[in-house]
Design a protein around this motif. Structure first.
Motif, PDB file in Angstrom:
ATOM      1  N   GLN A  53      32.874 -18.544  19.386  1.00 20.08           N
ATOM      2  CA  GLN A  53      33.792 -17.428  19.273  1.00 20.08           C
ATOM      3  C   GLN A  53      33.662 -16.547  20.512  1.00 20.08           C
ATOM      4  OE1 GLN A  53      36.050 -17.003  16.648  1.00 20.08           O
ATOM      5  NE2 GLN A  53      35.329 -19.103  16.282  1.00 20.08           N
ATOM      6  N   ILE A  54      34.786 -16.133  21.076  1.00 19.81           N
ATOM      7  CA  ILE A  54      34.747 -15.273  22.251  1.00 19.81           C
ATOM      8  C   ILE A  54      35.440 -13.955  21.942  1.00 19.81           C
ATOM      9  CG2 ILE A  54      34.705 -17.237  23.836  1.00 19.81           C
ATOM     10  CD1 ILE A  54      37.669 -16.596  24.469  1.00 19.81           C
ATOM     11  N   SER A  55      35.067 -12.934  22.678  1.00 17.42           N
ATOM     12  CA  SER A  55      35.647 -11.610  22.492  1.00 17.42           C
ATOM     13  C   SER A  55      37.012 -11.517  23.159  1.00 17.42           C
ATOM     14  CB  SER A  55      34.710 -10.561  23.103  1.00 17.42           C
ATOM     15  OG  SER A  55      34.626 -10.746  24.523  1.00 17.42           O
ATOM     16  N   ASP A  56      37.757 -10.480  22.790  1.00 14.99           N
ATOM     17  CA  ASP A  56      39.037 -10.231  23.442  1.00 14.99           C
ATOM     18  C   ASP A  56      38.834  -9.975  24.930  1.00 14.99           C
ATOM     19  OD1 ASP A  56      40.322 -10.519  21.053  1.00 14.99           O
ATOM     20  OD2 ASP A  56      40.507  -8.373  20.650  1.00 14.99           O
ATOM     21  N   GLU A  57      37.733  -9.313  25.270  1.00 13.01           N
ATOM     22  CA  GLU A  57      37.448  -9.024  26.680  1.00 13.01           C
ATOM     23  C   GLU A  57      37.241 -10.319  27.468  1.00 13.01           C
ATOM     24  OE1 GLU A  57      34.255  -6.487  29.429  1.00 13.01           O
ATOM     25  OE2 GLU A  57      33.921  -6.739  27.261  1.00 13.01           O
ATOM     26  N   GLU A  58      36.528 -11.287  26.871  1.00 15.12           N
ATOM     27  CA  GLU A  58      36.313 -12.564  27.537  1.00 15.12           C
ATOM     28  C   GLU A  58      37.626 -13.331  27.691  1.00 15.12           C
ATOM     29  OE1 GLU A  58      34.525 -15.915  29.311  1.00 15.12           O
ATOM     30  OE2 GLU A  58      33.860 -13.844  29.085  1.00 15.12           O
ATOM     31  N   PHE A  59      38.458 -13.281  26.657  1.00 15.24           N
ATOM     32  CA  PHE A  59      39.760 -13.955  26.742  1.00 15.24           C
ATOM     33  C   PHE A  59      40.594 -13.348  27.866  1.00 15.24           C
ATOM     34  CE2 PHE A  59      44.175 -14.727  25.598  1.00 15.24           C
ATOM     35  CZ  PHE A  59      44.156 -16.071  25.289  1.00 15.24           C
ATOM     36  N   PHE A  60      40.539 -12.021  28.008  1.00 15.85           N
ATOM     37  CA  PHE A  60      41.246 -11.300  29.062  1.00 15.85           C
ATOM     38  C   PHE A  60      40.762 -11.762  30.441  1.00 15.85           C
ATOM     39  CE2 PHE A  60      41.324  -7.406  31.792  1.00 15.85           C
ATOM     40  CZ  PHE A  60      42.698  -7.271  31.900  1.00 15.85           C
ATOM     41  N   LYS A  61      39.447 -11.863  30.633  1.00 18.21           N
ATOM     42  CA  LYS A  61      38.882 -12.292  31.912  1.00 18.21           C
ATOM     43  C   LYS A  61      39.302 -13.723  32.246  1.00 18.21           C
ATOM     44  CE  LYS A  61      34.724  -9.416  31.372  1.00 18.21           C
ATOM     45  NZ  LYS A  61      33.249  -9.430  31.123  1.00 18.21           N
ATOM     46  N   ARG A  62      39.223 -14.582  31.247  1.00 18.02           N
ATOM     47  CA  ARG A  62      39.597 -15.980  31.490  1.00 18.02           C
ATOM     48  C   ARG A  62      41.071 -16.112  31.840  1.00 18.02           C
ATOM     49  NH1 ARG A  62      36.547 -19.307  26.563  1.00 18.02           N
ATOM     50  NH2 ARG A  62      34.395 -18.924  27.255  1.00 18.02           N
ATOM     51  N   THR A  63      41.916 -15.345  31.166  1.00 18.70           N
ATOM     52  CA  THR A  63      43.346 -15.433  31.422  1.00 18.70           C
ATOM     53  C   THR A  63      43.663 -15.010  32.852  1.00 18.70           C
ATOM     54  OG1 THR A  63      43.829 -14.979  29.100  1.00 18.70           O
ATOM     55  CG2 THR A  63      45.625 -14.685  30.667  1.00 18.70           C
ATOM     56  N   LEU A  64      43.052 -13.922  33.325  1.00 16.20           N
ATOM     57  CA  LEU A  64      43.262 -13.491  34.702  1.00 16.20           C
ATOM     58  C   LEU A  64      42.718 -14.529  35.687  1.00 16.20           C
ATOM     59  CD1 LEU A  64      42.408  -9.682  34.509  1.00 16.20           C
ATOM     60  CD2 LEU A  64      44.662 -10.717  34.809  1.00 16.20           C
ATOM     61  N   THR A  65      41.565 -15.094  35.370  1.00 12.95           N
ATOM     62  CA  THR A  65      40.950 -16.074  36.265  1.00 12.95           C
ATOM     63  C   THR A  65      41.803 -17.323  36.388  1.00 12.95           C
ATOM     64  OG1 THR A  65      38.708 -15.296  35.800  1.00 12.95           O
ATOM     65  CG2 THR A  65      38.932 -17.551  36.594  1.00 12.95           C
ATOM     66  N   SER A 249      32.346 -15.772  34.087  1.00 16.80           N
ATOM     67  CA  SER A 249      33.620 -15.057  34.040  1.00 16.80           C
ATOM     68  C   SER A 249      33.556 -13.759  34.831  1.00 16.80           C
ATOM     69  CB  SER A 249      34.008 -14.773  32.586  1.00 16.80           C
ATOM     70  OG  SER A 249      34.093 -15.970  31.846  1.00 16.80           O
ATOM     71  N   ASP A 250      32.447 -13.031  34.723  1.00 16.56           N
ATOM     72  CA  ASP A 250      32.308 -11.769  35.451  1.00 16.56           C
ATOM     73  C   ASP A 250      32.327 -11.992  36.959  1.00 16.56           C
ATOM     74  OD1 ASP A 250      32.225 -10.168  33.213  1.00 16.56           O
ATOM     75  OD2 ASP A 250      30.030 -10.119  33.097  1.00 16.56           O
ATOM     76  N   ASP A 251      31.684 -13.066  37.415  1.00 20.58           N
ATOM     77  CA  ASP A 251      31.668 -13.362  38.848  1.00 20.58           C
ATOM     78  C   ASP A 251      33.079 -13.646  39.362  1.00 20.58           C
ATOM     79  OD1 ASP A 251      28.952 -13.040  38.793  1.00 20.58           O
ATOM     80  OD2 ASP A 251      28.486 -15.185  38.787  1.00 20.58           O
ATOM     81  N   MET A 252      33.841 -14.415  38.602  1.00 17.83           N
ATOM     82  CA  MET A 252      35.196 -14.732  39.017  1.00 17.83           C
ATOM     83  C   MET A 252      36.088 -13.492  38.994  1.00 17.83           C
ATOM     84  SD  MET A 252      35.413 -17.794  40.085  1.00 17.83           S
ATOM     85  CE  MET A 252      37.167 -17.559  40.372  1.00 17.83           C
ATOM     86  N   LEU A 253      35.930 -12.658  37.984  1.00 17.88           N
ATOM     87  CA  LEU A 253      36.741 -11.443  37.905  1.00 17.88           C
ATOM     88  C   LEU A 253      36.441 -10.523  39.084  1.00 17.88           C
ATOM     89  CD1 LEU A 253      38.868 -10.136  36.054  1.00 17.88           C
ATOM     90  CD2 LEU A 253      37.022  -8.815  35.020  1.00 17.88           C
TER      91      LEU A 253
END
Length: 265
Positions: A53-65, A249-253
């Motif tokens: 399960q991932i958070s909304d914040e993680e989904f947001f980061k992945r979508t931008l990436t 994800s944080d590194d890519m963002l």
């Protein structure tokens, strides 16, 4: 020419964008069972492995990436594939010194790319075009270095050092009808050596490298690697995994932050 240079990973970018859509679809309707065959040939439904399960914040980061940062993610994937290939060869005890690329060689290649582009497009600003593709000067130089390292690994400067057995596998071999191995690669070292012995330039034509050689090598590396995407079930904080190595994800963002507009977000 700049468009020719990035063409192979433009295709990857579209593939990555489709993966982003796959994340949403699979999260909406998660698979709960799978079917396996047993010894008596009967099919038995068994519970599938639970998806992280991932958070909304993680989904947001992945979508931008996977959208705005698609090319930067491609760069990271390619870097990890090259890193894996280098490790594989070192473990096999293979000589690697001729595959090294110096900073000076990278700078010279960048200068040549700029010069060639400006000769054909005098009214355009090279670096503005690069910026429009999601790169700054540093990340562009890093991309050039990676491309050169891939070339050195599979097509060293001196033709005698070419890993012919590996190239035969990559380019189809003798049995595959119409393979690039038969039509181009098999006799290429001999021709280059002949040019060298005559005192002529013997570097591989840039267009040949771009259109035929590098794409095939990259496909081979992908086919022989384990690449895990978000819809495969990556945990929180990880947007890509290549041969067991995570891309955070944080590194890519952070890497794509200068490119992000309010509209993107």
């Amino acid at each position: 020419k700049i468009m020719n240079r990035i063409h192979p990973f433009v295709c990857i970018l579209f593939a990555l964008l489709s993966l982003t859509l796959g994340v949403g679809a699979q999260d909406t309707k998660p698979q709960t069972t799978s079917t396996v065959a047993v010894a008596n040939d009967a099919a038995v439904a068994v519970p599938a492995a639970p998806r992280p399960q991932i958070s909304d914040e993680e989904f947001f980061k992945r979508t931008l990436t996977y959208s705005v940062g698609g090319q930067q993610l491609y760069q990271r994937m390619q870097a990890l594939l090259i890193e894996s290939e280098i490790e594989r060869r070192k473990e096999a005890g293979m000589e690697m010194s001729w595959a090294e690329v110096s900073d000076l060689e990278v700078d010279n290649r960048v200068e040549k790319n700029v010069s060639d582009f400006m000769d054909k497009n005098p009214a355009l600003d090279f670096w503005e075009q690069v910026k429009s593709l999601g790169y700054d000067q540093e990340s562009y130089s890093q991309e050039v270095a990676r491309q050169m390292q891939m070339e050195r690994l599979f097509f060293p400067v001196e033709p005698e050092n070419w890993p012919m057995d590996l190239l035969k596998e990559i380019f189809g071999g003798d049995e595959q009808e119409g393979s690039l191995w038969n039509s181009m690669i098999k006799d290429m070292p001999t021709k280059l050596i002949e040019q060298r012995d005559k005192g002529e330039a013997y570097a591989i034509d840039a267009m040949t490298m771009q259109m035929f050689l590098r794409p095939a090598v990259f496909r081979w590396m992908m086919d022989n690697s384990t690449i895990v995407y978000p819809f495969d079930g990556l945990p929180e904080g990880v947007c890509l995994r290549v041969n067991g190595k995570d891309v955070k994800s944080d590194d890519m963002l952070l890497r794509i932050q200068p490119m992000l507009s309010d509209v993107d977000k």
